[in-house]
Design a protein around this motif. Structure first.
Motif, PDB file in Angstrom:
ATOM      1  N   PHE A 126       0.843  -1.151   0.000  1.00  0.00           N
ATOM      2  CA  PHE A 126       0.000   0.000   0.000  1.00  0.00           C
ATOM      3  C   PHE A 126       0.895   1.221   0.000  1.00  0.00           C
ATOM      4  CE2 PHE A 126      -4.274  -1.405   1.966  1.00  0.00           C
ATOM      5  CZ  PHE A 126      -4.604  -2.065   0.824  1.00  0.00           C
ATOM      6  N   PHE A 127       1.937   1.313   0.751  1.00  0.00           N
ATOM      7  CA  PHE A 127       2.720   2.528   0.914  1.00  0.00           C
ATOM      8  C   PHE A 127       3.501   2.855  -0.352  1.00  0.00           C
ATOM      9  CE2 PHE A 127       2.846   1.831   5.753  1.00  0.00           C
ATOM     10  CZ  PHE A 127       1.701   2.561   5.901  1.00  0.00           C
ATOM     11  N   PHE A 128       4.007   1.871  -1.065  1.00  0.00           N
ATOM     12  CA  PHE A 128       4.738   2.140  -2.298  1.00  0.00           C
ATOM     13  C   PHE A 128       3.789   2.669  -3.372  1.00  0.00           C
ATOM     14  CE2 PHE A 128       8.341  -0.504  -0.794  1.00  0.00           C
ATOM     15  CZ  PHE A 128       9.338   0.388  -1.097  1.00  0.00           C
ATOM     16  N   LEU A 129       2.563   2.203  -3.385  1.00  0.00           N
ATOM     17  CA  LEU A 129       1.570   2.748  -4.318  1.00  0.00           C
ATOM     18  C   LEU A 129       1.325   4.217  -4.012  1.00  0.00           C
ATOM     19  CD1 LEU A 129      -1.003  -0.196  -4.369  1.00  0.00           C
ATOM     20  CD2 LEU A 129       0.408   0.542  -6.268  1.00  0.00           C
ATOM     21  N   SER A 130       1.302   4.571  -2.741  1.00  0.00           N
ATOM     22  CA  SER A 130       1.130   5.977  -2.353  1.00  0.00           C
ATOM     23  C   SER A 130       2.322   6.813  -2.794  1.00  0.00           C
ATOM     24  CB  SER A 130       0.969   6.084  -0.827  1.00  0.00           C
ATOM     25  OG  SER A 130      -0.144   5.368  -0.382  1.00  0.00           O
ATOM     26  N   ALA A 131       3.517   6.265  -2.658  1.00  0.00           N
ATOM     27  CA  ALA A 131       4.724   7.001  -3.047  1.00  0.00           C
ATOM     28  C   ALA A 131       4.756   7.277  -4.546  1.00  0.00           C
ATOM     29  CB  ALA A 131       5.975   6.212  -2.636  1.00  0.00           C
ATOM     30  N   MET A 132       4.346   6.295  -5.346  1.00  0.00           N
ATOM     31  CA  MET A 132       4.350   6.482  -6.794  1.00  0.00           C
ATOM     32  C   MET A 132       3.243   7.444  -7.224  1.00  0.00           C
ATOM     33  SD  MET A 132       5.488   2.787  -8.353  1.00  0.00           S
ATOM     34  CE  MET A 132       4.484   1.725  -7.349  1.00  0.00           C
ATOM     35  N   ALA A 133       2.147   7.467  -6.479  1.00  0.00           N
ATOM     36  CA  ALA A 133       1.093   8.444  -6.759  1.00  0.00           C
ATOM     37  C   ALA A 133       1.608   9.863  -6.517  1.00  0.00           C
ATOM     38  CB  ALA A 133      -0.124   8.165  -5.874  1.00  0.00           C
ATOM     39  N   LEU A 134       2.348  10.022  -5.432  1.00  0.00           N
ATOM     40  CA  LEU A 134       2.944  11.323  -5.110  1.00  0.00           C
ATOM     41  C   LEU A 134       3.922  11.764  -6.197  1.00  0.00           C
ATOM     42  CD1 LEU A 134       3.632  13.652  -3.158  1.00  0.00           C
ATOM     43  CD2 LEU A 134       5.276  12.125  -2.057  1.00  0.00           C
ATOM     44  N   ASP A 135       4.720  10.829  -6.678  1.00  0.00           N
ATOM     45  CA  ASP A 135       5.712  11.137  -7.708  1.00  0.00           C
ATOM     46  C   ASP A 135       5.047  11.651  -8.985  1.00  0.00           C
ATOM     47  OD1 ASP A 135       8.501  10.860  -8.864  1.00  0.00           O
ATOM     48  OD2 ASP A 135       7.349   9.589 -10.219  1.00  0.00           O
ATOM     49  N   ARG A 136       3.982  10.971  -9.444  1.00  0.00           N
ATOM     50  CA  ARG A 136       3.290  11.387 -10.671  1.00  0.00           C
ATOM     51  C   ARG A 136       2.601  12.735 -10.489  1.00  0.00           C
ATOM     52  NH1 ARG A 136       5.377  10.833 -14.516  1.00  0.00           N
ATOM     53  NH2 ARG A 136       7.023  10.687 -12.979  1.00  0.00           N
ATOM     54  N   TYR A 137       2.058  12.964  -9.298  1.00  0.00           N
ATOM     55  CA  TYR A 137       1.381  14.241  -9.021  1.00  0.00           C
ATOM     56  C   TYR A 137       2.364  15.408  -9.129  1.00  0.00           C
ATOM     57  CZ  TYR A 137      -0.382  18.039  -6.100  1.00  0.00           C
ATOM     58  OH  TYR A 137      -0.744  19.263  -5.618  1.00  0.00           O
ATOM     59  N   LEU A 138       3.520  15.273  -8.501  1.00  0.00           N
ATOM     60  CA  LEU A 138       4.504  16.352  -8.530  1.00  0.00           C
ATOM     61  C   LEU A 138       5.081  16.559  -9.925  1.00  0.00           C
ATOM     62  CD1 LEU A 138       6.398  15.586  -5.186  1.00  0.00           C
ATOM     63  CD2 LEU A 138       4.817  17.467  -5.620  1.00  0.00           C
ATOM     64  N   ALA A 139       5.339  15.456 -10.647  1.00  0.00           N
ATOM     65  CA  ALA A 139       5.940  15.562 -11.978  1.00  0.00           C
ATOM     66  C   ALA A 139       5.009  16.262 -12.965  1.00  0.00           C
ATOM     67  CB  ALA A 139       6.293  14.167 -12.503  1.00  0.00           C
ATOM     68  N   ILE A 140       3.707  15.997 -12.859  1.00  0.00           N
ATOM     69  CA  ILE A 140       2.760  16.546 -13.827  1.00  0.00           C
ATOM     70  C   ILE A 140       2.191  17.888 -13.378  1.00  0.00           C
ATOM     71  CG2 ILE A 140       0.495  16.144 -14.925  1.00  0.00           C
ATOM     72  CD1 ILE A 140       1.222  13.152 -14.943  1.00  0.00           C
ATOM     73  N   LEU A 226      -8.130   6.893  -0.655  1.00  0.00           N
ATOM     74  CA  LEU A 226      -8.455   8.319  -0.746  1.00  0.00           C
ATOM     75  C   LEU A 226      -7.272   9.112  -1.280  1.00  0.00           C
ATOM     76  CD1 LEU A 226     -10.464  10.615  -0.143  1.00  0.00           C
ATOM     77  CD2 LEU A 226      -9.511  10.738   2.166  1.00  0.00           C
ATOM     78  N   PHE A 227      -6.070   8.793  -0.789  1.00  0.00           N
ATOM     79  CA  PHE A 227      -4.862   9.477  -1.223  1.00  0.00           C
ATOM     80  C   PHE A 227      -4.617   9.277  -2.718  1.00  0.00           C
ATOM     81  CE2 PHE A 227      -0.230   9.859  -1.690  1.00  0.00           C
ATOM     82  CZ  PHE A 227      -0.006  11.056  -1.041  1.00  0.00           C
ATOM     83  N   VAL A 228      -4.760   8.039  -3.186  1.00  0.00           N
ATOM     84  CA  VAL A 228      -4.527   7.735  -4.600  1.00  0.00           C
ATOM     85  C   VAL A 228      -5.573   8.400  -5.480  1.00  0.00           C
ATOM     86  CG1 VAL A 228      -4.526   5.887  -6.304  1.00  0.00           C
ATOM     87  CG2 VAL A 228      -3.288   5.586  -4.176  1.00  0.00           C
ATOM     88  N   VAL A 229      -6.844   8.317  -5.071  1.00  0.00           N
ATOM     89  CA  VAL A 229      -7.925   8.906  -5.864  1.00  0.00           C
ATOM     90  C   VAL A 229      -7.731  10.413  -6.002  1.00  0.00           C
ATOM     91  CG1 VAL A 229     -10.396   9.438  -5.871  1.00  0.00           C
ATOM     92  CG2 VAL A 229      -9.628   7.115  -5.370  1.00  0.00           C
ATOM     93  N   LEU A 230      -7.409  11.086  -4.890  1.00  0.00           N
ATOM     94  CA  LEU A 230      -7.193  12.536  -4.940  1.00  0.00           C
ATOM     95  C   LEU A 230      -5.988  12.880  -5.806  1.00  0.00           C
ATOM     96  CD1 LEU A 230      -7.871  13.574  -1.221  1.00  0.00           C
ATOM     97  CD2 LEU A 230      -9.290  14.050  -3.212  1.00  0.00           C
ATOM     98  N   SER A 231      -4.894  12.119  -5.650  1.00  0.00           N
ATOM     99  CA  SER A 231      -3.673  12.389  -6.411  1.00  0.00           C
ATOM    100  C   SER A 231      -3.910  12.263  -7.907  1.00  0.00           C
ATOM    101  CB  SER A 231      -2.554  11.433  -5.985  1.00  0.00           C
ATOM    102  OG  SER A 231      -2.269  11.577  -4.618  1.00  0.00           O
TER     103      SER A 231
END
Length: 332
Positions: A126-140, A226-231
């Motif tokens: 679960f946590f690595f999925l959150s980290a990759m969601a954060l990465d895509r959000y910041l990059a885009i 929730l974190f992934v959906v929002l991201s």
């Protein structure tokens, strides 16, 4: 012989798939090949990123290489044991080994969800999925600030946080369930030590243990979803507003594949642990567990890495380098 907490059960029997010998052999062959391919995919990704100086400095590939390592650990907590039981018709697992598998399996799974969520924002399942969601959000959504925010040191800190949080999350459920009294029967209708069938074997009174475990699972799952959906929601909204059509289409292609992985992973986990199941649904439960324990780890490298142009280019360079070395030594 009685264990300290009053438990008389010293071992559990994993029933596995309960099919005839011929089908059991076919399952053994299929999952052996799938496991070896999963290891080969993830080892390839780690090797390519490690040996390519350019990729090794990019935040997304730092996350992906660590994700690959985590996937190998995750799949290795259950599949080798499953293959052993399929080959030997054994199925007997000691009390302590069962709870160790339970703890590590769910800790790696929890770590993966955090990692994927974080990767959704950049760009120890679960946590690595959150980290990759954060990465895509910041990059885009914040491309100019991305290099400063997602520096290599920041990535390693994020990775370490995922591992620590993932392994802390299931200490309480694993400890509480292991402290219950097990006085028989000891047959688990599954191929892994899953908390739901284990709890069904515990002798009353169970107290508040099932409720506490359910609360922890629901909270972890809901926060990550929730974190992934929002991201990804913010990422998609940003892409829709983008004026660069070519870049938008490429980013949509990448994000859609990421969303496919996330949807399949969270969908099967949610169906398994948030929706009540009866005893008659044991077959469906095993099928869902097979998906996120064996099939999802095989698909993730293909979706996240091996279809990526930079990874394919780096892999091509590595293969040409190996070919030249072999030719120089007269082996080709």
């Amino acid at each position: 012989m009685e264990i300290a907490n009053g438990t008389t059960v010293q071992e559990f029997i994993l029933l596995g798939f309960r099919v005839e010998s011929q089908k059991q052999f076919l399952l053994f062959v299929f999952f052996t090949v799938l496991y070896m391919l999963t290891l080969a995919e993830n080892i390839t990704i780690i090797t390519v990123v490690f040996l390519d100086n350019h990729l090794a400095q990019l935040p997304m590939y730092i996350l992906l290489s660590n994700f690959s390592w985590m996937e190998m650990c995750y799949v290795s907590t259950t599949v080798p044991r499953m293959l052993f039981d399929l080959a030997s018709h054994h199925g007997v697992i000691s009390f302590h080994e069962c709870f160790l598998q339970f703890y590590f399996f769910f800790s790696f799974g929890c770590t993966e969800t955090f990692f994927l969520s974080a990767m959704a924002l950049d760009r120890t399942e679960f946590f690595f999925l959150s980290a990759m969601a954060l990465d895509r959000y910041l990059a885009i959504c914040h491309p100019l600030r991305y290099p400063q925010i997602m520096s290599p040191n920041s990535c390693y800190s994020l990775v370490a946080s995922c591992w620590v949080l993932g392994f802390l999350a299931y200490i309480v459920p694993a400890t509480l369930i292991s402290k219950l009294t097990f006085c028989g029967p000891n047959i688990i209708d599954h191929f892994v030590c899953d908390p739901v069938p284990i709890l069904s074997l515990a002798c009353p009174p169970l107290g508040s243990v099932p409720f506490i475990c359910q609360v922890i699972i629901h909270v972890l799952f809901s926060v990550n979803v929730l974190f992934v959906v929002l991201s990804y929601g913010i990422v998609i909204f940003t892409l829709i507003k983008s004026s660069d059509k070519g870049s938008r289409q490429k980013s949509f292609s990448t994000v859609s594949m990421h969303l496919l992985v996330v949807t399949l992973f969270y969908g099967t986990v949610g169906a398994m642990y948030l929706i009540p199941h009866g005893e008659s649904q044991a077959g469906a439960t095993k099928a869902a567990t097979l998906f996120y324990t064996a099939i999802s780890p095989f698909l993730n490298p293909l979706i996240y890495c091996l279809r990526n142009d930079q990874v394919r280019e780096a892999l091509g360079k590595l293969l040409r380098r190996i070919s030249r070395l072999l030719m120089a030594k007269g082996m080709v």
